[in-house]
Structures are given as structure tokens and as C-alpha cells.
Design an enzyme around this catalytic site. Structure first.
Site, short mmCIF file in Angstrom:
data_model
loop_
_atom_site.label_atom_id
_atom_site.label_comp_id
_atom_site.label_asym_id
_atom_site.label_seq_id
_atom_site.Cartn_x
_atom_site.Cartn_y
_atom_site.Cartn_z
N HIS A 55 24.64 -15.40 -11.59
CA HIS A 55 23.67 -16.73 -11.09
C HIS A 55 22.76 -17.56 -11.76
CE1 HIS A 55 23.70 -13.59 -8.70
NE2 HIS A 55 22.19 -14.23 -8.25
N HIS A 70 18.13 -17.95 -10.12
CA HIS A 70 18.02 -18.42 -8.30
C HIS A 70 15.71 -19.06 -8.97
CE1 HIS A 70 20.28 -16.46 -5.95
NE2 HIS A 70 19.56 -15.24 -6.61
N HIS A 114 21.57 -13.31 -13.97
CA HIS A 114 21.51 -11.73 -13.54
C HIS A 114 23.19 -11.88 -13.18
CE1 HIS A 114 19.76 -13.45 -10.27
NE2 HIS A 114 20.04 -12.07 -9.32
N HIS A 131 -3.00 -7.58 7.27
CA HIS A 131 -2.82 -8.25 5.25
C HIS A 131 -3.07 -9.44 5.45
CE1 HIS A 131 0.27 -5.08 5.66
NE2 HIS A 131 0.31 -5.22 6.64
N GLU A 186 3.33 -10.52 5.77
CA GLU A 186 4.11 -9.44 5.66
C GLU A 186 5.49 -9.59 6.41
OE1 GLU A 186 4.58 -5.19 7.92
OE2 GLU A 186 3.14 -5.24 8.07
N HIS A 229 -1.79 -5.86 14.13
CA HIS A 229 -0.10 -5.34 14.59
C HIS A 229 0.01 -4.02 14.00
CE1 HIS A 229 0.62 -5.89 10.41
NE2 HIS A 229 1.38 -4.98 10.38
N GLU A 253 8.28 -2.71 3.88
CA GLU A 253 7.16 -3.90 4.45
C GLU A 253 7.26 -4.65 3.35
OE1 GLU A 253 3.18 -2.31 4.90
OE2 GLU A 253 4.06 -0.93 6.61
#
Length: 479
Positions: A180, A182, A231, A374, A378, A417, A432
Site C-alpha cells: 500500500h 499513503h 511499502h 513547542h 506535540e 506544559h 514526543e
């Protein structure tokens, strides 16, 4: 009327005696009820416990002899309340904190409450309206297939997670995730087992690599397929379980995933035969419904022998590997102790991963992933351990969440956070991830340490001598 007056007076006496849980002890009242039989019934309204059937009311009543500790759960916080997680001991969590709230009178799912104590008795710093930022993979629907299973977390499960979606997939020994591709990038972390991936790039250069989970105390492998790269994934003799990440929260939308067998089944057979240069009879076995996962008819070569299955490619091999071996990367130990991180992104050490930056984070018992934020959303995944985090979206709002293994969460861009390891004995290990070419974070401590000290002192009302102790180097994790 006058002849009934004595009866009415006696009935009034019965009502006046209703403060007792039984009929009045007055002899005349008892004699009255004895004469009238079932015609008149006494009113026992003093206590609900005297009723023949239990009723439900909005307010509780208690027997006079019942001690106060039985009437109310003990307070969940031992003063002073500095935002620590509520502790209910061996009792079910209750919406009580620092003298506020009250017990559940109706039902509650106490098992979920125990996993989300900060939903039940939040710290006093929580405020405003913050959307749910947590999803447990255990709440996802699991598709059972011939050779494994899969369950997802998409934007319909966790609406704030717009950048990334996730899935856990399990392949039984030797089973395949079918060929398949994506529209979006795919990133994988090997949760357990061993497997083999194959792919080609847009120049027709092939790639084959074996992958493994955290075997014998080593860190797992990760992989990355750019958008459009076709892949397959195959489990080896141990079976395989993978955490998959995709660079679109709406991963289930049409036009995101394309199965080879599904495509061929919906293309005229004569066109497929002409394309491959074969007779139509050869293609009669093409599945008419894509299997998603399927069993291998021949066991693959064992782990470490993937080259035995590699087809000779006149175009050569993919120049930039799709697999990154975390056990070959050095840990970045927190300067003050408390744990370590391993960061992967296209800017430093994983060139092919241009759309996803990631970090494997290890927090020692009672340690803290420091206050930070960030420049991208995240997305996190708890591998092992128990954690707590508070999300700050600005505007005097905040909400605290609790996490267990298999939980996912998202902290939208710039949300302040932290991640706290709640265990005094066990480490916290989590991932993360960011839809970004580079891992970027800002440390609150480092920021304040490098600002003019009087500016910080005036704002926070703390002595300059305290500010001078703040670390100028990013701490990442605090012991």
C-alpha cells in the site's frame, strides 16, 4: 362529621408522632389503628431506613450513630494544597478537594476515575474551559483480521489532534500488512517483536530492512516512509506490534490510504492484464476486497537475513535509509540528572524524516520533563509508566491530565506544559512527535535565567538571589 372528630384527632396525633421511625407508642393511637385495620395506614416518614423499599433522593441522610468518617470520604489533600495529585488511599476517588465538593451520590465509573484522578479532584490551578487532550488506545475500536488486528486514534477520537493520527497494529508471525501507500507520511515505532519492511522510492530504488522492538534491554527501531512511497511490512517468527503515526489527523478520509489489491480489483481486468503483460486468466485470484492483513504462504527468512529476499535492482538502493536504530544513538542525559532523551529529525540525524520530528524520553522516578512549549503541536504516547501533565493554553485557563501506558495526548502549538513521572520507583518512558522537520522546544527555566534578573524579580516577586540559581542550560528533565 362530629362523629368522625375523634378519629381525625387520633390521625393528627399519629402525624405528630411521625418523627419516630415506627408508629407512635401512644396506647390510644395503637388502639385506633387496631380498630380501623387496613383502612388507615400509619405514616412513617421520620427516616428513609424505615421504609419498606429504598428510595433515591438528592440529599443523603444518615443514622444518628453513623460516624462522620462514614458519612463523607476524607479530604483528598493533606494541607497545604500546592497542587499535588489527590490521594484517596484505597477508597474510590470522589469530587472532594480542600473542603470543596462532595461525594458521588449516584453511580460513577470508578475504574476510569482511578485512572483520571485529576478529572475528579483537579488541582486549584485548573481553570477555564480546556478541551479534552487525551485519548486511550484502549478506547479505540479494534478491527480483528486474519493475521492480526489494528486500532486507530484519529481526529474523530481526539479533535485537537489535527496534525497527527495514530494506529497500533499487530501482525501474527509471518503475516503481512499488504502492499500500500499513503498520501501522507508514515512513521513507525516498533513496540515489540521483529519484522521486515520493503519499499521503493520515486526513482525505483529499492529498500529492505529488518526491524525490532526493545529486545534484551535495547531501544527499539523506528522507520519513516515519505508520502507516496509504496511499502509493505511483514512480521517475522516472533510476530510484530507497531505504533504508527500519520501526518494528518483526519487519516480515515478518502484519498489517504491506497491498497494495491483494492486498486487492481476496481480496474477493468483487461487493463490490468495489459499493464502487466500477462493473460487475464493469470489474474483471476486478485482479492475483490482488500485483506489489509494477510498470512504468508511461505515463512520469510529469519531476522537478520533480509538480504536473502532482496530482489536485484538495476537502479540501486535507496540512498537515505528509512529505518533509524535507536539503540545506536547516544542518550542526551539531562544536565541536572533525572533522565535522558533521544531526538530524531531530518535536521540532525534522520535525513529522510522531513515531515516528522520525534523524541524518546526517559524520566526517572519522581522526575519531571521541565516546563516548556513547542512551535508545533506535540503528540505523545506513553510506552510505560504513569504520568501527569497540565496544559496551559493562555487566557487564565489550565487543565491537568493523568496518563497510563497506551495513552495518547496532544498539546497544541505553544501550549505550556510539563510531564511528571508519578512513580517513586518506576521510570516513565514516552514518545514526543511533531509534524516538523526539526525538534524545537523552549525551556521556561532557561528563558528566565537568561533575562535581566530585575525584570524577572519584579514580575514573579522573588528575590534576585533565587533567580541566580536558575539553570542557564536547557534542563530537559529535572530530577
Amino acid at each position: 362529621m362530629l362523629s368522625r372528630l375523634p378519629h381525625l384527632l387520633l390521625a393528627g396525633l399519629a402525624l405528630a408522632g411521625a418523627v419516630s421511625a415506627t408508629p407512635s407508642a401512644d396506647e390510644e393511637v395503637r388502639a385506633f389503628f387496631a380498630r380501623e385495620g387496613a383502612a388507615i395506614r400509619p405514616l412513617n416518614i421520620g427516616r428513609r431506613s424505615a421504609a419498606s423499599s429504598q428510595t433515591r433522593h438528592l440529599r443523603p441522610t444518615y443514622d444518628d450513630e453513623m460516624p462522620a468518617v462514614k458519612r463523607w470520604k476524607r479530604d483528598s489533600i493533606t494541607p497545604p494544597d500546592v497542587g499535588q495529585i489527590a490521594d484517596f488511599g484505597d477508597q474510590d476517588p470522589q469530587p472532594i478537594r480542600d473542603g470543596n465538593g462532595g461525594t458521588f451520590l449516584a453511580t460513577s465509573n470508578h475504574e476510569i476515575d482511578k485512572q483520571n484522578v485529576d478529572n475528579v479532584a483537579a488541582p486549584p490551578t485548573d481553570a477555564g474551559t480546556v478541551p479534552n487532550l487525551k485519548w486511550s488506545m484502549s478506547l479505540s475500536h479494534t478491527r480483528l483480521l486474519n493475521g492480526g488486528w489494528v486500532r486507530e486514534q484519529t481526529i474523530t477520537d481526539l479533535p485537537p489532534s489535527k496534525d497527527l493520527a495514530a494506529a497500533e497494529i499487530r501482525l501474527s508471525p509471518n503475516a503481512y500488512r499488504e502492499l500500500h501507500w499513503h498520501r501522507v507520511a508514515e512513521w513507525g515505532y516498533i513496540l515489540n517483536g521483529t519484522g521486515r519492511i520493503t519499499a521503493i522510492d520515486d526513482s525505483g530504488r529499492s529498500y529492505t530492512s529488518d526491524i525490532k522492538g526493545p529486545l534484551n534491554g535495547t531501544d527499539a527501531d523506528i522507520y519513516y516512509f515519505p508520502p507516496g512511497v509504496p511499502h509493505s511490512i511483514q512480521a517475522l517468527d516472533q510476530g510484530l506490534e507497531i505504533l504508527l503515526i500519520f501526518t494528518d489527523g483526519n487519516f480515515d478520509a478518502t484519498g489517504t490510504t491506497f491498497m494495491l489489491s483494492d486498486w487492481l480489483a476496481h480496474t477493468p481486468l483487461e487493463i490490468v492484464a495489459q499493464n502487466f503483460g500477462v493473460n487475464t486468466s493469470v489474474l483471476s485470484g486478485i482479492p475483490q476486497k482488500d485483506p489489509y492483513i494477510l498470512q504468508s504462504t511461505v515463512p520469510p527468512a529469519p531476522y537478520g537475513h533480509g538480504g536473502e529476499q532482496t530482489v536485484s535492482d538495476p537502479n540501486g538502493n535507496v540512498p537515505s535509509p528509512y529505518v533509524f536504530h535507536l539503540d545506536q544513538q547516544e542518550k542526551k542525559v539531562a544536565p541536572g540528572g533525572g533522565g535522558w532523551v533521544k531526538i530524531q529529525d531530518s535536521a540532525t540525524n534522520f535525513p529522510v524524516s522531513t515531515m516528522l520530528a520525534s523524541a524518546l524520553v526517559y524520566v526517572e522516578p519522581n522526575g519531571l520533563r521541565e516546563l516548556h512549549w513547542h512551535t508545533n503541536d506535540e503528540w505523545l504516547y506513553i510506552i510505560s509508566g504513569n504520568a501527569r501533565a497540565t496544559a496551559f493554553p493562555g487566557g487564565s485557563s489550565a487543565r491537568t491530565f493523568d496518563f497510563q501506558p497506551g495513552d495518547t495526548a496532544v498539546f497544541p502549538v505553544s501550549y505550556g506544559h510539563y510531564i511528571k513521572n508519578l512513580s517513586p520507583t518506576e521510570p516513565l518512558i514516552y514518545l514526543e512527535l511533531f509534524k516538523a522537520p526539526k525538534f524545537v522546544d523552549f525551556s521556561a527555566t532557561q528563558w528566565l535565567a537568561l533575562m535581566p534578573r530585575q525584570v524577572v524579580a519584579d514580575l514573579l516577586k522573588v528575590p534576585i538571589s533565587v533567580i541566580e540559581t536558575f539553570a542557564k542550560e536547557k534542563q530537559l528533565i529535572v530530577s
